[in-house]
Write an enzyme that holds these catalytic residues in place. Structure first.
Site, PDB file in Angstrom:
ATOM      1  N   ASP A 243    -101.338  -0.308  20.773  1.00 58.79           N
ATOM      2  CA  ASP A 243    -100.022  -0.641  21.332  1.00 58.79           C
ATOM      3  C   ASP A 243     -99.438  -1.847  20.608  1.00 58.79           C
ATOM      4  O   ASP A 243    -100.165  -2.754  20.196  1.00 58.79           O
ATOM      5  CB  ASP A 243    -100.150  -0.957  22.831  1.00 58.79           C
ATOM      6  CG  ASP A 243    -100.322   0.316  23.649  1.00 58.79           C
ATOM      7  OD1 ASP A 243     -99.771   1.361  23.242  1.00 58.79           O
ATOM      8  OD2 ASP A 243    -101.017   0.260  24.677  1.00 58.79           O
TER       9      ASP A 243
ATOM     10  N   THR B  99    -114.009   2.945  23.756  1.00 53.25           N
ATOM     11  CA  THR B  99    -112.668   2.393  23.497  1.00 53.25           C
ATOM     12  C   THR B  99    -112.771   1.034  22.812  1.00 53.25           C
ATOM     13  O   THR B  99    -113.837   0.425  22.719  1.00 53.25           O
ATOM     14  CB  THR B  99    -111.832   2.243  24.782  1.00 53.25           C
ATOM     15  OG1 THR B  99    -112.428   1.224  25.576  1.00 53.25           O
ATOM     16  CG2 THR B  99    -111.736   3.538  25.556  1.00 53.25           C
TER      17      THR B  99
ATOM     18  N   GLN C 294    -104.901   2.960  41.145  1.00 55.02           N
ATOM     19  CA  GLN C 294    -105.222   3.370  39.770  1.00 55.02           C
ATOM     20  C   GLN C 294    -104.248   4.453  39.295  1.00 55.02           C
ATOM     21  O   GLN C 294    -103.672   4.353  38.213  1.00 55.02           O
ATOM     22  CB  GLN C 294    -106.669   3.892  39.749  1.00 55.02           C
ATOM     23  CG  GLN C 294    -107.059   4.671  38.510  1.00 55.02           C
ATOM     24  CD  GLN C 294    -108.118   5.747  38.821  1.00 55.02           C
ATOM     25  OE1 GLN C 294    -108.437   6.022  39.972  1.00 55.02           O
ATOM     26  NE2 GLN C 294    -108.655   6.341  37.788  1.00 55.02           N
TER      27      GLN C 294
ATOM     28  N   HIS D 198    -113.506   4.243  18.818  1.00 54.27           N
ATOM     29  CA  HIS D 198    -112.040   4.109  18.769  1.00 54.27           C
ATOM     30  C   HIS D 198    -111.748   2.909  17.866  1.00 54.27           C
ATOM     31  O   HIS D 198    -112.377   1.859  18.009  1.00 54.27           O
ATOM     32  CB  HIS D 198    -111.457   3.801  20.152  1.00 54.27           C
ATOM     33  CG  HIS D 198    -111.632   4.904  21.160  1.00 54.27           C
ATOM     34  ND1 HIS D 198    -110.739   5.113  22.178  1.00 54.27           N
ATOM     35  CD2 HIS D 198    -112.595   5.850  21.318  1.00 54.27           C
ATOM     36  CE1 HIS D 198    -111.142   6.146  22.924  1.00 54.27           C
ATOM     37  NE2 HIS D 198    -112.269   6.598  22.416  1.00 54.27           N
TER      38      HIS D 198
ATOM     39  N   GLU E  52    -115.520   9.380  27.882  1.00 55.03           N
ATOM     40  CA  GLU E  52    -114.984   8.143  27.301  1.00 55.03           C
ATOM     41  C   GLU E  52    -115.435   6.970  28.160  1.00 55.03           C
ATOM     42  O   GLU E  52    -115.371   7.036  29.389  1.00 55.03           O
ATOM     43  CB  GLU E  52    -113.446   8.202  27.263  1.00 55.03           C
ATOM     44  CG  GLU E  52    -112.839   6.933  26.694  1.00 55.03           C
ATOM     45  CD  GLU E  52    -111.355   7.066  26.417  1.00 55.03           C
ATOM     46  OE1 GLU E  52    -110.953   8.038  25.745  1.00 55.03           O
ATOM     47  OE2 GLU E  52    -110.601   6.207  26.898  1.00 55.03           O
TER      48      GLU E  52
HETATM   49  P1  FAD Z   1     -99.331   6.836  16.297  1.00 54.23           P
HETATM   50  O1  FAD Z   1     -99.933   8.165  16.064  1.00 54.23           O
HETATM   51  O2  FAD Z   1     -99.108   5.960  15.128  1.00 54.23           O
HETATM   52  O3  FAD Z   1     -97.973   7.047  17.106  1.00 54.23           O
HETATM   53  C1  FAD Z   1     -97.279   5.943  17.686  1.00 54.23           C
HETATM   54  C2  FAD Z   1     -95.796   6.269  17.800  1.00 54.23           C
HETATM   55  O4  FAD Z   1     -95.221   6.318  16.488  1.00 54.23           O
HETATM   56  C3  FAD Z   1     -95.499   7.638  18.417  1.00 54.23           C
HETATM   57  O5  FAD Z   1     -94.304   7.548  19.126  1.00 54.23           O
HETATM   58  C4  FAD Z   1     -95.333   8.552  17.207  1.00 54.23           C
HETATM   59  O6  FAD Z   1     -94.554   9.699  17.482  1.00 54.23           O
HETATM   60  C5  FAD Z   1     -94.668   7.603  16.218  1.00 54.23           C
HETATM   61  N1  FAD Z   1     -94.994   7.921  14.821  1.00 54.23           N
HETATM   62  C6  FAD Z   1     -96.185   8.242  14.315  1.00 54.23           C
HETATM   63  N2  FAD Z   1     -96.109   8.457  12.980  1.00 54.23           N
HETATM   64  C7  FAD Z   1     -94.815   8.242  12.633  1.00 54.23           C
HETATM   65  C8  FAD Z   1     -94.082   8.294  11.414  1.00 54.23           C
HETATM   66  N3  FAD Z   1     -94.697   8.574  10.258  1.00 54.23           N
HETATM   67  N4  FAD Z   1     -92.746   8.006  11.428  1.00 54.23           N
HETATM   68  C9  FAD Z   1     -92.120   7.684  12.592  1.00 54.23           C
HETATM   69  N5  FAD Z   1     -92.766   7.629  13.781  1.00 54.23           N
HETATM   70  C10 FAD Z   1     -94.086   7.893  13.800  1.00 54.23           C
HETATM   71  N6  FAD Z   1    -105.481   1.994  22.626  1.00 54.23           N
HETATM   72  C11 FAD Z   1    -106.341   0.962  22.373  1.00 54.23           C
HETATM   73  O7  FAD Z   1    -105.887  -0.170  22.152  1.00 54.23           O
HETATM   74  N7  FAD Z   1    -107.702   1.155  22.378  1.00 54.23           N
HETATM   75  C12 FAD Z   1    -108.261   2.382  22.599  1.00 54.23           C
HETATM   76  O8  FAD Z   1    -109.482   2.514  22.582  1.00 54.23           O
HETATM   77  C13 FAD Z   1    -107.383   3.496  22.847  1.00 54.23           C
HETATM   78  N8  FAD Z   1    -107.882   4.729  23.050  1.00 54.23           N
HETATM   79  C14 FAD Z   1    -107.023   5.791  23.227  1.00 54.23           C
HETATM   80  C15 FAD Z   1    -107.561   7.087  23.414  1.00 54.23           C
HETATM   81  C16 FAD Z   1    -106.709   8.178  23.603  1.00 54.23           C
HETATM   82  C17 FAD Z   1    -107.315   9.562  23.766  1.00 54.23           C
HETATM   83  C18 FAD Z   1    -105.293   7.984  23.656  1.00 54.23           C
HETATM   84  C19 FAD Z   1    -104.389   9.150  23.912  1.00 54.23           C
HETATM   85  C20 FAD Z   1    -104.766   6.712  23.495  1.00 54.23           C
HETATM   86  C21 FAD Z   1    -105.608   5.604  23.278  1.00 54.23           C
HETATM   87  N9  FAD Z   1    -105.105   4.312  23.073  1.00 54.23           N
HETATM   88  C22 FAD Z   1    -105.976   3.248  22.847  1.00 54.23           C
HETATM   89  C23 FAD Z   1    -103.665   4.039  23.174  1.00 54.23           C
HETATM   90  C24 FAD Z   1    -102.928   4.027  21.804  1.00 54.23           C
HETATM   91  O9  FAD Z   1    -103.418   2.984  20.989  1.00 54.23           O
HETATM   92  C25 FAD Z   1    -101.441   3.832  22.084  1.00 54.23           C
HETATM   93  O10 FAD Z   1    -100.905   4.932  22.765  1.00 54.23           O
HETATM   94  C26 FAD Z   1    -100.568   3.470  20.869  1.00 54.23           C
HETATM   95  O11 FAD Z   1     -99.314   3.001  21.338  1.00 54.23           O
HETATM   96  C27 FAD Z   1    -100.312   4.630  19.919  1.00 54.23           C
HETATM   97  O12 FAD Z   1    -101.420   4.924  19.176  1.00 54.23           O
HETATM   98  P2  FAD Z   1    -101.443   6.263  18.272  1.00 54.23           P
HETATM   99  O13 FAD Z   1    -102.677   6.208  17.492  1.00 54.23           O
HETATM  100  O14 FAD Z   1    -101.193   7.447  19.118  1.00 54.23           O
HETATM  101  O15 FAD Z   1    -100.185   5.958  17.330  1.00 54.23           O
END
Ligand code: FAD
Length: 286
Positions: free
Chosen positions: A110, A48, A211, A78, A17
């Protein structure tokens, strides 16, 4: 090539990544980094995406295109959805298709007070369904072995993850963790919930004490005592912490490999020395 096809072959994958440079002058550095990363022959490199703002996305797509065309490595873009509407996501999809990009890590992003969300996509799974209905991308998604900070518990986390997989997510990339047992427990919970897509562990080799402390706080990650001792002891000795951080990450990676992981996703932090050192440590293993 679709990333899901790599996993169908049964080969244990290695992916990296990286993040797009923020400043123009850092663009040359990213070329130097990509030169090294591509020589290490990863199965794919994910790029990202800054939270909110369309110029961020274009930078991500531009870099992904370069990875594919110049460095001949499969890219994963991403893409966050909270701050975009369907029209904007369609436009990104069009640019990606024109760039030959076939893989998207579909994320919600986020929640931020300074960038208001739009209402077309509330969760990542909403964008997954949307993209799957209209386009032919391979969709990856994020997962959280220690639960997402917003989730009440792992039960609801897995319940929501299942919805994301049912919507069409084909591969899951995990949040970083420093204790493999947590990952194995999480995978077992996924199996019980009938989540049958590859769950790829995300490993972040630690090179700075600041970090790791920041990451642990931000990601809600457990900080095992034996790792804490290393960080405390070598906090002020850069080279020693680099050696110890690499060894710790390698011990996690080798344990995951021998326990049959489908692959390893390495958070390189755009540091080619990290990727080189890790690959050197597993060159006869993976
Ligand atoms: P979701 O899958 O939508 O989940 C978010 C929250 O909502 C969780 O608590 C989940 O349990 C809950 N939820 C999901 N679906 C439902 C539903 N139907 N009903 C009720 N609750 C629900 N961020 C960036 O800005 N840029 C990046 O490039 C980036 N890369 C990432 C790469 C990886 C491998 C990871 C693990 C994270 C990355 N993130 C990135 C961070 C990510 O955007 C944040 O963690 C964000 O807050 C959640 O994104 P998600 O896609 O996991 O959300």
């Amino acid at each position: 090539m679709k990333v899901s096809d790599i996993y169908k072959s049964g080969k244990q994958s290695l992916s990296f990544e990286i993040f797009p440079p923020k400043k123009e002058e850092e663009l040359r550095d990213i070329d130097d980094t990509l030169e090294v990363l591509s020589q290490l022959k990863p199965d794919y490199i994910s790029v990202t995406f800054g939270a909110g703002g369309s110029s961020n996305c274009n930078r991500t797509i531009e870099l992904a295109r370069k990875i594919k065309e110049k460095y001949k490595v499969e890219p994963v873009v991403h893409l966050t959805c909270l701050c975009y509407d369907k029209k904007e996501i369609d436009e990104f999809a069009r640019v990606m298709m024109d760039s030959g990009i076939e893989n998207i890590l579909a994320l919600r992003g986020d929640i931020r007070e300074d960038v208001p969300g739009k209402n077309d996509f509330i969760y990542a799974s909403d964008m997954v369904s949307y993209l799957k209905d209209k386009y032919d991308f391979c969709i990856l998604g994020a997962c959280y072995p220690e639960k997402h900070p917003e989730s009440a518990d792992l039960v609801s986390e897995i319940h929501n993850l299942k919805k994301k997989v049912n919507a069409g997510t084909e591969v899951l990339l995990s949040q970083l963790f420093f204790d493999n047992k947590i990952f194995y427990d999480f995978k077992e919970k996924c199996r019980i919930a009938d989540i049958n897509v590859p769950v790829i562990p995300g490993i972040m080799p630690v090179v700075k004490a600041t970090q790791i402390r920041r990451m642990v706080a931000m990601c809600n990650a457990s900080f095992p005592e034996r790792f804490q001792k290393i960080v405390d002891l070598y906090a002020d000795r850069k080279e020693a912490l680099f050696d110890a951080g690499m060894s710790y990450a390698l011990s996690q990676i080798i344990d995951l490999i021998v326990n049959g992981t489908a692959g390893i996703h390495l958070y390189t932090m755009n540091n080619p020395c990290i990727a080189r050192r890790i690959c050197e440590g597993i060159k006869n293993i993976i």
